[in-house]
Design an enzyme around this catalytic site. Structure first.
Site, PDB file in Angstrom:
ATOM      1  CB  CYS A  79     -13.507  28.186   6.622  1.00  0.00           C
ATOM      2  SG  CYS A  79     -14.684  27.422   7.614  1.00  0.00           S
ATOM      3  NE  ARG A  83     -13.936  31.490   5.034  1.00  0.00           N
ATOM      4  CZ  ARG A  83     -14.286  31.617   3.895  1.00  0.00           C
ATOM      5  NH1 ARG A  83     -14.808  32.809   3.252  1.00  0.00           N
ATOM      6  NH2 ARG A  83     -14.354  30.686   3.008  1.00  0.00           N
ATOM      7  CG  HIS A 250     -18.037  24.224   3.260  1.00  0.00           C
ATOM      8  ND1 HIS A 250     -18.975  23.449   3.871  1.00  0.00           N
ATOM      9  CD2 HIS A 250     -17.468  24.950   4.219  1.00  0.00           C
ATOM     10  CE1 HIS A 250     -18.672  23.347   5.284  1.00  0.00           C
ATOM     11  NE2 HIS A 250     -17.473  24.170   5.556  1.00  0.00           N
TER      12      HIS A 250
END
Length: 586
Positions: A79, A83, A250
């Site tokens: 992640c 990002r 998540h």
């Protein structure tokens, strides 16, 4: 962490050989579009209805009907790395994200490019949009810096922000999702032979510490605050950029119970293999994957449904049903934002982009291959993992490798891995006016090659902002290698990236490079690969089952040469073949 003031809860890697196309500045703020960037967390390629899923996501289908669904879009396998590239258009090693902060290879510590947080070696689009007169909002997850290691959102140009700084948290309260065993308090407990308890997660609102109310689901909390941000500045007349960073789906797997029951029987009857096959059939029959796609072979890390006891099947079916409910809730919240924009006449002038940050989370704390013994002991000591309690605030389940493998349908592997199941994810774009005008590409499926780095460059072009390339406010920056998608979305071209616009990526010592329809990939033995390079046509063979290195020797050699230069240029560190990030995970 930088000191924050207390306020009340009621105040609710990649590389291209080309540089991006420059865009022209536009000082007419009235005509510039609003930008809604929505990011789902740990959601698989096959998890949304417009990507062949059984999960109820009508708002995602609405976006797909009015915009373009991309079927060959790639993020990173974890992640924070995604990002960072999403906000800069840069390769991960250029911006401090050559490592993943939850599993750091020891030899990379202290090395440039491996800081584990977003560095100022690049400029973020949030900064550029702020400079250009946009209101710049973030609600949800940050995971790019905690104030001590890496900066906070408002130091990256966001004018308003809300949410958590870490990679995730409990969805019902302010408790952490994983323990930090390095704090003095927890170190003392460990020395005494005791397992640490559940610490509190740091929440913030506009740079100040925020007391998170208990019992409100994360997606509802994030969505309400984002809408509040937009409402508060409505009279300013400025366009806005809204970074809606959900933490669903998540782990911990938790969801509103009223959404869970509808899915239980389906997953109980299908099981792991049945869901994998059903998703594969839908992806192929709907043209989302090539008709030539082979079914992915059985993964050695997964279990067979028939080998589970009756109680285990019921437990696993409810966990997967709760995961599905997390995704449905995210769809409901996305619809809430769209409905608000429509009611306030803002939808027509809004560019909407939806993506997920990586494939599904396959980490299973109790699994000896991809688990972590200390994490598993912490869960057993602090949570009620009973069947009845699945999805509640004091439960801490993950979907595990077998469900993660199943969710990707025709793809192999999942989060943490660079197989297509870990990096090929949903991405839908709806340009401004596509809801009210006859947009030519509405409802289109596209297998155009697209990188997550291309999204920020697309946003800048729609906003009429020129990227400064090598210098920003007196600091030297690295030019992004993302490419704008706007010409494709405007039907000026049928491609986003041509063969010359290749890009490469490395994490955990695993590497790949994509050039046109082809991908070379090398996975270490410590992550269940053979340590050798392989070549696949990932448009015709997205399941990566037909290696082509012996048939396409010239292409294979050329792509390996490109990767070697990329690796040299970015000072990529070699990782020991046997190292496991799962055992190293904090």
């Amino acid at each position: 962490m930088k000191k924050l003031l207390i306020i009340s809860c009621v105040a609710i890697v990649f590389y291209s050989c080309d540089t991006p196309q420059k865009v022209t500045s536009n000082n007419n703020t009235e005509k510039r579009p609003n930008i809604l960037l929505i990011v789902g967390d740990d959601i698989a390629f096959g998890d949304l209805a417009p990507y062949g899923s059984e999960i109820n996501t009508p708002n995602m289908s609405k976006l797909a009907d009015h915009g373009v669904r991309f079927t060959n879009f790639h993020a990173s396998p974890v992640c924070s790395v995604t990002r960072g590239m999403l906000l800069t258009g840069n390769n991960s090693h250029e911006i401090g994200l050559g490592t993943f902060d939850y599993a750091v290879y020891p030899e990379s510590v202290g090395k440039k490019g491996y800081e584990g947080y977003l560095t100022h070696d690049a400029v973020a689009i949030s900064e550029l949009l702020n400079d250009a007169g946009y209101n710049v909002y973030k609600s949800g997850k940050w995971h790019l810096g905690n104030g001590e290691e890496g900066d906070l959102p408002m130091e990256w140009g966001f004018t308003k922000e809300f949410g958590i700084l870490s990679g995730g948290s409990n969805h019902w309260n302010d408790r952490v999702m994983v323990p930090d065993m390095t704090t003095p308090k927890n170190q003392k407990l460990i020395e005494e032979g005791k397992m640490p308890g559940i610490d509190r997660e740091e929440w913030s609102l506009n740079g100040q510490s925020y007391t998170r109310p208990e019992g409100i689901y994360s997606s509802e909390l994030y969505t309400n605050q984002m809408i509040q941000f937009i409402k508060e500045d409505r009279e300013s007349g400025k366009p806005w950029f809204a970074y809606m960073a959900f933490t669903t789906a998540h782990f911990p797997v938790q969801a509103p119970q009223e959404l869970v029951g509808k899915y239980f029987e389906y997953y109980y009857e299908k099981g792991y293999e049945g869901l994998k096959k059903a998703r594969y059939d839908q992806l192929v029959s709907q043209g989302i994957l090539s008709q030539n796609t082979n079914e992915a072979p059985q993964n050695d890390l997964t279990e067979e449904w028939s080998q589970l006891s009756e109680d285990e099947k019921r437990m696993q079916a409810k966990i997967m049903a709760t995961y599905a409910a997390m995704i449905e809730d995210q769809d409901i919240r996305t619809g809430q934002i769209i409905d608000y924009l429509e009611r306030t006449d803002q939808l027509d002038n809004t560019l909407i982009i939806y993506l997920t940050d990586n494939g599904p989370e396959g980490m299973d704390p109790s699994n000896p291959e991809v688990g972590n013994a200390v994490f598993n002991q912490w869960i057993e000591a602090n949570f009620d993992q009973s069947f009845e309690n699945i999805g509640q605030a004091n439960s801490a389940h993950t979907i595990g490798v077998s469900w993660a493998n199943a969710t990707t349908g025709g793809l192999q592997w999942w989060k943490w891995f660079i197989g297509e199941g870990g990096i090929r994810v949903p991405m839908i774009i709806v340009p401004p006016k596509a809801f009210t005008e006859n947009y030519e590409r509405a409802g289109e499926l596209s297998d155009a090659v697209v990188s997550v780095k291309d999204i920020p460059m697309t946003i800048l072009e729609y906003a009429g902002i020129e990227h400064p390339q090598t210098e920003y406010k007196g600091r030297k920056i690295i030019s992004p290698s993302g490419i704008t998608m706007k010409p494709f979305l405007d039907q000026q071209t049928d491609e986003v990236r041509t063969e010359k616009d290749w890009y490469a990526f490395e994490l955990f010592g695993n590497s790949y490079l994509i050039k046109g329809d082809y991908k070379i990939i090398k996975v270490r033995t410590g992550m269940f690969g053979d340590g050798e390079w392989h070549l696949y046509n990932i448009v015709e063979d997205p399941s990566e089952t037909v290696p082509l290195e012996k048939l396409e020797r010239e292409r294979f050699a050329s792509m390996i040469s490109l990767y070697k230069k990329y690796s040299y240029d970015h000072n990529i560190i070699n990782v020991e073949a046997s190292w496991s990030p799962f055992k190293a995970a904090k």
